[in-house]
Structure formats: structure tokens, C-alpha cells
Design a protein around this motif. Sequence first.
Motif, PDB file in Angstrom:
ATOM      1  N   GLU A 276      34.888  13.063   1.423  1.00  0.00           N
ATOM      2  CA  GLU A 276      34.156  13.334   0.171  1.00  0.00           C
ATOM      3  C   GLU A 276      34.349  12.228  -0.859  1.00  0.00           C
ATOM      4  O   GLU A 276      34.790  12.473  -1.983  1.00  0.00           O
ATOM      5  CB  GLU A 276      34.574  14.679  -0.423  1.00  0.00           C
ATOM      6  CG  GLU A 276      34.079  15.841   0.409  1.00  0.00           C
ATOM      7  CD  GLU A 276      33.863  17.100  -0.426  1.00  0.00           C
ATOM      8  OE1 GLU A 276      32.983  17.076  -1.290  1.00  0.00           O
ATOM      9  OE2 GLU A 276      34.580  18.079  -0.196  1.00  0.00           O
TER      10      GLU A 276
ATOM     11  N   HIS B 118      27.967   9.069   2.801  1.00  0.00           N
ATOM     12  CA  HIS B 118      27.368  10.044   3.720  1.00  0.00           C
ATOM     13  C   HIS B 118      28.343  10.427   4.834  1.00  0.00           C
ATOM     14  O   HIS B 118      28.525  11.608   5.143  1.00  0.00           O
ATOM     15  CB  HIS B 118      26.087   9.464   4.308  1.00  0.00           C
ATOM     16  CG  HIS B 118      25.365  10.396   5.220  1.00  0.00           C
ATOM     17  ND1 HIS B 118      24.810  11.584   4.796  1.00  0.00           N
ATOM     18  CD2 HIS B 118      25.112  10.336   6.559  1.00  0.00           C
ATOM     19  CE1 HIS B 118      24.255  12.208   5.818  1.00  0.00           C
ATOM     20  NE2 HIS B 118      24.425  11.471   6.902  1.00  0.00           N
ATOM     21  N   MET B 119      28.984   9.429   5.370  1.00  0.00           N
ATOM     22  CA  MET B 119      29.907   9.617   6.505  1.00  0.00           C
ATOM     23  C   MET B 119      31.059  10.560   6.163  1.00  0.00           C
ATOM     24  O   MET B 119      31.649  11.179   7.047  1.00  0.00           O
ATOM     25  CB  MET B 119      30.445   8.228   6.857  1.00  0.00           C
ATOM     26  CG  MET B 119      31.190   8.076   8.120  1.00  0.00           C
ATOM     27  SD  MET B 119      31.247   6.300   8.567  1.00  0.00           S
ATOM     28  CE  MET B 119      32.464   5.660   7.426  1.00  0.00           C
ATOM     29  N   THR B 120      31.391  10.658   4.869  1.00  0.00           N
ATOM     30  CA  THR B 120      32.556  11.453   4.467  1.00  0.00           C
ATOM     31  C   THR B 120      32.187  12.694   3.662  1.00  0.00           C
ATOM     32  O   THR B 120      33.075  13.444   3.266  1.00  0.00           O
ATOM     33  CB  THR B 120      33.515  10.609   3.603  1.00  0.00           C
ATOM     34  OG1 THR B 120      32.861  10.257   2.367  1.00  0.00           O
ATOM     35  CG2 THR B 120      33.951   9.339   4.321  1.00  0.00           C
ATOM     36  N   VAL B 121      30.890  12.929   3.412  1.00  0.00           N
ATOM     37  CA  VAL B 121      30.506  14.032   2.519  1.00  0.00           C
ATOM     38  C   VAL B 121      30.884  15.391   3.100  1.00  0.00           C
ATOM     39  O   VAL B 121      31.069  16.373   2.381  1.00  0.00           O
ATOM     40  CB  VAL B 121      28.992  13.966   2.195  1.00  0.00           C
ATOM     41  CG1 VAL B 121      28.149  14.326   3.411  1.00  0.00           C
ATOM     42  CG2 VAL B 121      28.644  14.886   1.030  1.00  0.00           C
ATOM     43  N   ASN B 122      31.012  15.449   4.420  1.00  0.00           N
ATOM     44  CA  ASN B 122      31.369  16.720   5.079  1.00  0.00           C
ATOM     45  C   ASN B 122      32.877  16.920   5.158  1.00  0.00           C
ATOM     46  O   ASN B 122      33.345  17.848   5.807  1.00  0.00           O
ATOM     47  CB  ASN B 122      30.755  16.770   6.488  1.00  0.00           C
ATOM     48  CG  ASN B 122      31.371  15.748   7.425  1.00  0.00           C
ATOM     49  OD1 ASN B 122      32.034  14.803   6.983  1.00  0.00           O
ATOM     50  ND2 ASN B 122      31.166  15.924   8.716  1.00  0.00           N
ATOM     51  N   GLY B 123      33.636  16.050   4.519  1.00  0.00           N
ATOM     52  CA  GLY B 123      35.091  16.186   4.565  1.00  0.00           C
ATOM     53  C   GLY B 123      35.748  15.407   5.681  1.00  0.00           C
ATOM     54  O   GLY B 123      36.970  15.466   5.846  1.00  0.00           O
ATOM     55  N   ALA B 124      34.954  14.650   6.439  1.00  0.00           N
ATOM     56  CA  ALA B 124      35.549  13.827   7.504  1.00  0.00           C
ATOM     57  C   ALA B 124      36.485  12.801   6.873  1.00  0.00           C
ATOM     58  O   ALA B 124      36.112  12.143   5.903  1.00  0.00           O
ATOM     59  CB  ALA B 124      34.459  13.125   8.313  1.00  0.00           C
TER      60      ALA B 124
ATOM     61  N   TYR C  57      24.153  13.277  -4.043  1.00  0.00           N
ATOM     62  CA  TYR C  57      25.310  12.527  -3.542  1.00  0.00           C
ATOM     63  C   TYR C  57      24.925  11.162  -2.981  1.00  0.00           C
ATOM     64  O   TYR C  57      25.800  10.301  -2.828  1.00  0.00           O
ATOM     65  CB  TYR C  57      26.095  13.364  -2.513  1.00  0.00           C
ATOM     66  CG  TYR C  57      25.558  13.382  -1.108  1.00  0.00           C
ATOM     67  CD1 TYR C  57      26.012  12.481  -0.148  1.00  0.00           C
ATOM     68  CD2 TYR C  57      24.600  14.318  -0.718  1.00  0.00           C
ATOM     69  CE1 TYR C  57      25.524  12.495   1.143  1.00  0.00           C
ATOM     70  CE2 TYR C  57      24.105  14.345   0.573  1.00  0.00           C
ATOM     71  CZ  TYR C  57      24.562  13.440   1.492  1.00  0.00           C
ATOM     72  OH  TYR C  57      24.081  13.448   2.778  1.00  0.00           O
TER      73      TYR C  57
ATOM     74  N   VAL D 202      20.669   8.101   8.951  1.00  0.00           N
ATOM     75  CA  VAL D 202      20.944   8.635  10.292  1.00  0.00           C
ATOM     76  C   VAL D 202      22.052   7.783  10.929  1.00  0.00           C
ATOM     77  O   VAL D 202      22.022   6.549  10.839  1.00  0.00           O
ATOM     78  CB  VAL D 202      19.666   8.608  11.151  1.00  0.00           C
ATOM     79  CG1 VAL D 202      19.970   8.951  12.599  1.00  0.00           C
ATOM     80  CG2 VAL D 202      18.617   9.562  10.582  1.00  0.00           C
ATOM     81  N   GLY D 203      23.013   8.436  11.544  1.00  0.00           N
ATOM     82  CA  GLY D 203      24.101   7.707  12.191  1.00  0.00           C
ATOM     83  C   GLY D 203      24.682   8.510  13.332  1.00  0.00           C
ATOM     84  O   GLY D 203      24.333   9.686  13.531  1.00  0.00           O
TER      85      GLY D 203
ATOM     86  N   LEU E 192      18.406  10.904   4.561  1.00  0.00           N
ATOM     87  CA  LEU E 192      19.826  10.594   4.830  1.00  0.00           C
ATOM     88  C   LEU E 192      19.911   9.383   5.752  1.00  0.00           C
ATOM     89  O   LEU E 192      18.975   9.106   6.501  1.00  0.00           O
ATOM     90  CB  LEU E 192      20.547  11.805   5.441  1.00  0.00           C
ATOM     91  CG  LEU E 192      19.981  12.513   6.682  1.00  0.00           C
ATOM     92  CD1 LEU E 192      20.202  11.727   7.951  1.00  0.00           C
ATOM     93  CD2 LEU E 192      20.633  13.878   6.830  1.00  0.00           C
TER      94      LEU E 192
ATOM     95  N   PHE F  94      25.032   3.157  12.154  1.00  0.00           N
ATOM     96  CA  PHE F  94      23.902   3.725  11.417  1.00  0.00           C
ATOM     97  C   PHE F  94      22.580   3.150  11.923  1.00  0.00           C
ATOM     98  O   PHE F  94      22.544   2.380  12.904  1.00  0.00           O
ATOM     99  CB  PHE F  94      24.085   3.495   9.910  1.00  0.00           C
ATOM    100  CG  PHE F  94      25.099   4.427   9.307  1.00  0.00           C
ATOM    101  CD1 PHE F  94      24.739   5.703   8.914  1.00  0.00           C
ATOM    102  CD2 PHE F  94      26.427   4.036   9.151  1.00  0.00           C
ATOM    103  CE1 PHE F  94      25.674   6.570   8.375  1.00  0.00           C
ATOM    104  CE2 PHE F  94      27.367   4.904   8.607  1.00  0.00           C
ATOM    105  CZ  PHE F  94      26.984   6.165   8.215  1.00  0.00           C
TER     106      PHE F  94
END
Lengths: 474, 474
Positions: free
Chosen positions: B276, B389-395, B347, B220-221, B218, B190
Motif C-alpha cells: 500500500e 498498483h503492485m502494492t495496493v492490495n497489501g503485497a 490511487y 496490467v501486469g 489499471l 507490466f
Amino acid sequence: MLLASTDTNWLCEKFNYAGSGWRETFVSFGTCSIPEPLESLEALGLVPADLLTNIEKEEKIVSDIPATSAAAVYATPGFGVANLPYGSYSIGEEAGAENTRLGLRLGETVLSAEGLGHLAGLPADLIGLLHAPNLDQLLTADRPTWDRIRTDFINFLSSADSADAVASVAHSIDAVTMNLPFTVADYVDFYASEHHASNVGAIFRPDQDPLLPNWKHLPVGYNGRAGSVYVTGTDVLRPKGLRPESGGAPSFGPSRRLDIEAEMGFVAGHGAPHGEIPLSEAEDHIFGVMLLNDWSARDIQAYEYVPLGPFLGKSFATSISAWVTPLTAFDAARVSTPTREKQLADYLDDSHLAPGGLEISVEVLVGTEVVATTPYSAMYYSPAQMLTHMTVNGAPLRPGDLFGSGTISGPERGQRGSFLELSWGGKEPLNLRDGSEMSFLEDGQTIGLRATAQTTRGTIVSLGEVWGTILPAT
Amino acid sequence: MLLASTDTNWLCEKFNYAGSGWRETFVSFGTCSIPEPLESLEALGLVPADLLTNIEKEEKIVSDIPATSAAAVYATPGFGVANLPYGSYSIGEEAGAENTRLGLRLGETVLSAEGLGHLAGLPADLIGLLHAPNLDQLLTADRPTWDRIRTDFINFLSSADSADAVASVAHSIDAVTMNLPFTVADYVDFYASEHHASNVGAIFRPDQDPLLPNWKHLPVGYNGRAGSVYVTGTDVLRPKGLRPESGGAPSFGPSRRLDIEAEMGFVAGHGAPHGEIPLSEAEDHIFGVMLLNDWSARDIQAYEYVPLGPFLGKSFATSISAWVTPLTAFDAARVSTPTREKQLADYLDDSHLAPGGLEISVEVLVGTEVVATTPYSAMYYSPAQMLTHMTVNGAPLRPGDLFGSGTISGPERGQRGSFLELSWGGKEPLNLRDGSEMSFLEDGQTIGLRATAQTTRGTIVSLGEVWGTILPAT
């Protein structure tokens, strides 16, 4: 003209798996129930000339080997002994480690790699590499070992009466579950198509030179997320994230510009703990080739990416084939990379080496409709150049390192490997066969990639397909 | 004032491991041979007041537990039972898997985690998690399990006569080799320090707003290379690559602007296959904390990074501590993150949650000289926000996923965690104690990071140090 098999399923596979030249025929046949012998189809004018040529090539290969060989009995076009890709298959409902094995694909049949090793009389140390749930162990070996095993397998499968023996280690592809073919160590994504980079530049920076100054001096790349690399068939949940808004502050919600990137993936083996792999040795470290779809949320990416590059816009999912074709299978599908406009640094200069490009045609499908056919041969940087670049700074290469070529796009509109380019940033939607328009991906759509190389040896080598269905955001 | 131990080595450790307040004293003592009892040093005016305060705090902790406990006998300041970090140690010359075990550090002693589990009377299933060469198994568990084991260990080590029992599972830290404490799954870096991002922006884009528009919306990473994460003490070979030149075409050669990034690293456990992870649950997935040095070749990075971010400029090496301190150890070192200038998306909004920042002071050393002391408490985004943040997109989050905070910089010149900032892009070189000047790293230099939290409970918790020596390019 006689085919090795006139079974209609076999012919359907030809239509389903073959390269760009067959597209119109595939479209004409729709669900592919072929009612007539090929000669009749030809007489009816339904089979274009280049399809005949391809079939004749396959026929030649098949005719060279005994009819009682596994190669003759099991092979289908694109998946004959000239291909023989590796994958990880599970039998039964419980896909646990004990039910999962390394396999090889011959036609619509999955062969136990270890079982085939015994049949082919491999020595114990080589069989040990195949006694595994996936490619991980084999990737730790080296090119002479990989090629030795491959040659022994091809010879055995092409030998008379091997078909009977093979039955003992064979499963119908419909009876198994396919898994990720190897454990992904690091995943790097390149940006090696000049047409793609130029298109993206023109869309996002219309008043500037579309290619940035570094592009013709090095293969631009970045690290992706290894943990979200999935095997074909995995559903893709529409990702959520921060999206740019004209007011300044972003909004949060499901991506509105979900896209694909049609890419070629390469998996490394024969690790190099201290990196610095010279270009002349790079291919000794590339085990195999697969199709790769780098799903991309263009709006999330656009908001987040300055100054450190793509992150959540890419990290939710990357799909790869279940089948990894050994690089050796493409020996007769080599082409030169494009003429270099700028002199490359010595470590990237491939002008004195054998051709490093690959003549592979990649199709992008929305459901059953092919919407683009992209030429991998147009890529500016070769897989070897990408691998050498990736390690020139001393970064270690590990078996299982995966790298993608970046979106494959050619110069024509129908040769673009992303919907960003196909719809020119959403301004020129595609007209689909059913009369609808599309720019980016919609929930419920199923997107496919398939690819075939037609080698100078006369064989056809298809890559395992990559499919994924978009599920709505939760 | 009496110390639990008046051994001079013990006091040296105080000087070597303690936080910024002790710096001048450390510098004064040089190689740290302490000739006098502490009272004499104080009388001589050699010990600053804040050092005494720290030592008194440690003393209080030590005085609360029986003198025959392992906590009293083995602990050193910063590495008492309030810390108890995990690491992977090997015994003997062959550091093979069979000689490698998960351990805990108490003072200058490494305890077998499994052995301690038996002594503390843990149930078999928990001992099973500790019967391992590193943290990988324990990371698959969850926070209640981690905390249960930790509490049982602290209670046992603080109990009367535990010192004798512990001897059977103890090794001197000098007698073991330390390995990477866990297998790094994915590595994300990050950019969460406002001062660092502003400094870098001002150096590279002097005529623009130093912070880009997304920065306060956000964390940034970007993804880094997991395969080049090394344990402290690993030498760093100066990387080669393409460097920008004024003429247009780049040149190839060793980096001329090799740098560090002083960061905090966090390792994830308790995986989440569908991502998430809500902010309120994020810390349940953060196992522990370590120092991290993200070695950076600024010239290679500057040439390659448009438009896809850092790649070879970062991927040659990242160093982490051998010791991972459980996040729980910093419960009493919490501080609020800075007031938000822009409203964060729901979030990421932590205004209703307990303080998510950490009061940890990080020192940057060139050899024995401290050149910067940076406050982790000034970071704009918390570890929990980064993970969410790293997982909010479903990663998916995997046990062993590592993320770094990005360079830790404070508002003052002496609080900058990179030489890019300390030398302001090379324009204002640092004056070192030996009379020399430096801007970026030189071959042969040894760079260190060390850090300590002084908790509100009165304990001192130090992180394992991170050291690396620059070797010339080959």
C-alpha cells in the motif's frame, strides 16, 4: 485394544489431525474433551469403525518399537517417525536469526535438527546442513543425502532408550514460534485438478466447453509472488483493488469475493541451473510436501486477469504449513494419476513410471467446522509432471522453489477446495452448522486446511495445518 | 569546438552509446574507427547536426569541472558523473564472492564503491552499505541515504585532483567481469505501452477492439520468474515447449517464434512489508533504472496462456543491464505521461503530481544494425503508477523486487520493441542491411538494447546495454 497412550490430549490430537473418515466424530466431540477410554466410546457407538481401523494401524507401528524409544514416547497419530517433518522454530520472545533453528516434529515436540544429528551420530558434513535457521541449506543437498539423514533419524528415534536422550534436544511445540520453513525462491501455482478447472470453467464460461483445449496437454501454471508466502497463522488482511461493475468502469475497494484455494505445495531442492529435468528424475528434486492456501480475491482477479493472468487477486497472501514433510514419507501413499484422455507429449508421459499421485485427504475448515474434504489422489497431473513441465524450457530450478498444485477438488460438491466452487459462484451459499449461510469469506472468519495420508504400510502421515484469520480492510 | 578528449576510443564510445539521432552515423562508421578530428568529420559532412548538439552538451558539462577531476578525466558521453550507475564486478578468474564487489561506472572505468566511499569521506555507516558484493545492502536503505551518497560521490569526483586519487580504486571495465547487479526478489512484468498492447491485440484479435476493457483503468501486469533473470551477455538457449498446430494437438520442439521485448526495468529498494505505497511516495521506493529484455517464445506462449497468462513462453530468460542508474539521474529527463482517456481510480491518478514519465530513447539492434528506436516517453503508465498498483492490495515490497515496463513501442513501425510487432506477426518480415529478411530470432543472432536520455540539464545519461546471443536448442 490398548493404545500406546490413553492420555486424552493424545486422543484429541487423533481427532484433530486425522483424515476425512474421522470428521463426523470430530464434529460430534466439538472442542474435543474426551471423557472415556476408547473402548467405552466404542461401546457407546461414538467411534466409527474406520477410526478404530486407523488407531489400530498406529498402534501396530507403535507396538513394533521399544516403549523406551522416542518414537514410542513422543509420537502422536499422524506425527510419528513415519512423518518427521522439518520446520523453522524460534525460542524466546526475540525471534531473531540467532534464536531460530531448523527442527523436526515428533508428536507435539520439536527436536533440534542439529542436536538430533549429534545424537544420531551423523558425520560433520551432514550436521553442517542441519546447523541452520531453516531448510535452506538442506535443500541444496540431494535425495541420497536427504534420505540418509532421514533413515538415521528414524533408526535413532526408534532405538531403545532414545527417549531419554531426545529430551536434551526437545521443546514443547507450545513453547516455540514457528517461522516460514524455507526462503521461497520462485513460487509457481498450477491448475492441476480437472474437477476444479471444469467447475471454474462452468461457472465463468457456462456456454462453452469448461476445459480449455490446452488443459489435457500440459499442466497449466503461472508464476505467483514469492514475497507474500507466509507461514500458517499469519492473519490475512482483506485486499483492496479494482472490482468489476455492471456499468463498465470498475470500482475501487475491499474485495467482496475473498476466497481460498486448498492446495498441496511442493518445495524443490537439489537445484538444476539449466532446467530440463526429465520426468524420471523429477522426484529427486522435490524435497517435501506441505499444505498451501492460495488466498484469492475473485472480483479483483476477474477484472485484472485478461490477457496476462492472475496478479493482484492472488499476490496479497499465500499461506503454507510450518512443517514440510519429506516426499519419501509418502512412498507408501502412492496412487496412479487418472487415465489420460489425450496422449501426453513424451516429456510428460508417465505411463511407464511408478505411480506419481498421492493418496492424501485434505479438509477445509471454517473455524471448527469441516466444510469440504478433497481427495488429492484425483489430481490429473502429478507433482513430478509439474516440476518437469516447469523446467522443460530451460528455466533454472533453485532450492526453495515452491510450486502449488492448484485447488484440489473432487467430483462431489463436498469435495471442492474453494468457496467459488462450494457456493457455485455465490449462487448456492453453504449452510453452516450455526445456521448461517456463507458464499465467500467474511471478516473475522478463521479458515483451516488439514490433511492426512493413510499409507499402505499402515502408518498415518499428517501434514502441518494451515490456518489464517481474515482481518477487515484498512 | 574542442572535446575534453580527442581520443578515438572515446569518440567511438559516443557513437556506440548515444541515442537514436546518432544511428545513421554509427551505421556509416561500421566498426567505428574514427580517423579524423571531429571538426574534420563535420567538414566532410559525416556528422549530423544533432550529434554535434549532443557533443556540445557533454562538452559543457565537462567544461564546468576542473580538468584534473576524475569526472573530466574518466567520463565518456552518457557515462559521466551525471549517470554514475552501480553494478557488481569481479576481479580475476575466480568470480567467487570474495572477489566480487559493488562498483560504480565512470566512463570505461569501474570504481570500487567502498573505496570511493573512503575517498569521499563518507561516514562508517554509509561505507558499510557499500562494503558488499552487489546492490543488495544499499537497496535496504532509503532515498535520502541513496541521494546523500550520490551527491557526495559527484562532488568528490568533480573536485580538483580527484583523478589521481581515484586511480587507486579504479579498474578498466575490460579487466572485470560483470555480474547480476542485485539479487532479484520478485519479478513483475507490466504491459504499459498503449501502442504495444494495441499492436498485439490487433495481431491476435483482428476482429475486436485491440485494447481490452481493463487496459486504461489499471496497469496490467503479471509475475515472472525471478530465477531466470540474467545479466547482459548471457547466452539464450532457444527454449523447447508445446507449440500450437492447426490439427488441434500441439507439437513439442524448439520455439519457432522466438522474440524479444525491449523494456525498461526498475529495481525497488526501501521495502514496504505491508505494501500500500501511495503514488506520491512510490518513487522513494524505486532505486534505479536499467534496460531489460524479456525474451519471449511467442508460439509456446500462445498455446499455454489461457486462462492463467504467460508461463514457459517467458520464464526461460530475462536479461538486464549490468549497470543500474539511480532514478535521481533522470530528474531532468521527466515528461508527463499521456493524457488519460479514462479517469483513473484515485490511487492511480497522477494528474496532481510532477511528471512521472521518462524521456529515454531505446534502440533495438540485430548485431550492429539498429532495427527500431522506441520512445519510453510514450508509455501510458509511469514507473510510480506500476509500483503503487503492485502494492495496493497489501503485497509486500522487498528490496530487490524488479519490475519491467512491458515492451516499449511507439506509434510508428520503426518504433516497435518486439519482432512480433516489427514483422506484424511474421506477415511483414524486416529487411536487414545485409539483404536478408527476418521475422523472429534465428540461432546465432546477437540482439542488443541500448538507451540514452538527453536531460534538460544538458547531460546525457546512457543505460548499460543488454546483449544476448541465441544458441540453438539442445
